[in-house]
Design a protein around this motif. Structure first.
Motif: not given
Length: 383
Positions: A206-226
């Protein structure tokens, strides 16, 4: 369909009498409610300047709902899930005889590889059985048999369990058409692969996930697949605590109630939420504007699922990004995906679709063959 409409309108003008049509010209079957809503919206937009009308049917019915005072004439196109249409078959428990399957001129099966196997197979078998009986009567009644169209982004050929062979069995005279991009990763897709250490905890991931989310501009949408609904729920609970309020992650999985699932997807589509934590329930067909990145918190279990997940981005010529977490057990699949992405075929994964044999064997024995995108102008074989 427009030709049939003109013939009906000519009959009305000739006899100067109302000619209500109680059954649609075409039925489009899709696997999920969310996809049905999306296809209905697009159908109405495409047919806006034509007389063709589209109607969405959801839930279950005890009788065919058209030809009443409130709906005197059937829409031209019906959108529904297999559950709705199978409810009017004898296998689905419908006791009254209905001419529905004799009157429908075209059946479209979207996401065909999903609908022709697994949990949908029993319902689809009962639907095709009714159409078989109707097509047998077509010759003596002087009408054309039903036209069948099977559409899919993936039609895997997996040896004994082959969707291509299933379609050929249902429609022996089928025409197979495909695009060059079938079973291929898009060249506009930028992929990053991150191997998770064997001793990494859930919190580490989850910490790695958080770090990668920080790299993506806050204006863009992201889908996280489990891979499971339970994992998706746990990821959501952690992200709700660590992400800023404007991100507002939402959940989309089979464990979420239908109303809540629709609401969460709506929030994500309208940019009220920037992060959608989901399972493969969101990987099929959904076209959500503004999704620039997907993250595989769990790497897909097979190449077909991987293609559908990364297919949520890099759409319509736009660039997209896929960040893929994987463990050692997924390395053979990841290596094959990466190799396919780097060769001249632009990422064709057809040769690694096998799920019956071990993955290592499928790489050695697989072949990059062309598969069908659409099958048309064919009738099911008489049963």
């Amino acid at each position: 369909m427009l030709h049939e409409r003109k013939e009906d309108e000519a009959m009305v003008k000739k006899d100067d009498l109302p000619l209500p049509r109680h059954y649609p010209y075409a039925i489009i079957v899709v696997p999920t409610r969310e996809l049905a809503l999306q296809v209905t919206s697009w159908s109405r937009r495409l047919c806006r300047k034509t007389p063709i009308r589209t109607q969405l049917l959801l839930g279950s019915y005890t009788r065919w709902p058209f030809g009443t005072l409130t709906l005197p004439t059937s829409p031209d196109v019906i959108l529904c899930t297999p559950q709705v249409l199978a409810g009017f078959t004898r296998g689905g428990g419908y006791k009254k005889k209905t001419p529905l399957f004799e009157q429908v001129q075209m059946l479209v099966v979207d996401e065909a590889d999903m609908l022709l196997e697994g949990g949908y197979k029993k319902q689809m078998d009962s639907i095709f059985l009714e159409f078989r009986h109707s097509d047998k009567k077509a010759g003596t009644a002087g009408r054309r048999p039903t036209q069948y169209v099977f559409a899919a982004a993936t039609i895997p050929d997996r040896g004994p369990v082959s969707i291509r062979k299933t379609i050929a069995s249902l429609c022996p005279g089928a025409n197979f058409l495909c695009t060059r991009s079938l079973h291929c990763q898009k060249k506009e897709l930028n992929q990053e692969f991150l191997q998770i250490p064997a001793d990494a905890s859930f919190d580490d991931r989850v910490q790695l996930l958080f770090e990668k989310l920080q790299e993506i501009p806050s204006t863009e949408k992201v889908m996280i697949f489990c891979n499971t609904a339970q994992t998706a729920k746990h990821v959501l609970q952690v992200l709700e605590k660590i992400l800023p309020p404007n991100a507002k992650p939402t959940l989309f999985s089979s464990d979420v109630e239908q109303a809540d699932r629709a609401r969460n997807l709506g929030l994500f589509a309208r940019e009220k939420s920037k992060v959608l934590v989901c399972t493969d329930a969101a990987s099929r067909g959904l076209d959500i504007e503004g999704v620039s990145s997907i993250i595989q918190f769990d790497f897909a279990l097979d190449a077909v699922s991987h293609l559908h997940r990364v297919g949520r981005v890099a759409r319509a010529g736009r660039c997209g990004r896929a960040i893929n977490f994987y463990e050692a057990k997924s390395k053979p699949l990841v290596d094959a995906v990466r190799q396919a992405a780097s060769d001249d075929t632009h990422g064709c994964l057809a040769g690694i679709f096998s799920r019956k044999r071990s993955f290592r064997k499928s790489i050695k024995k697989g072949e990059n063959t062309s598969m069908a995108l659409v099958v048309e102008s064919a009738s099911p074989e008489g049963g």
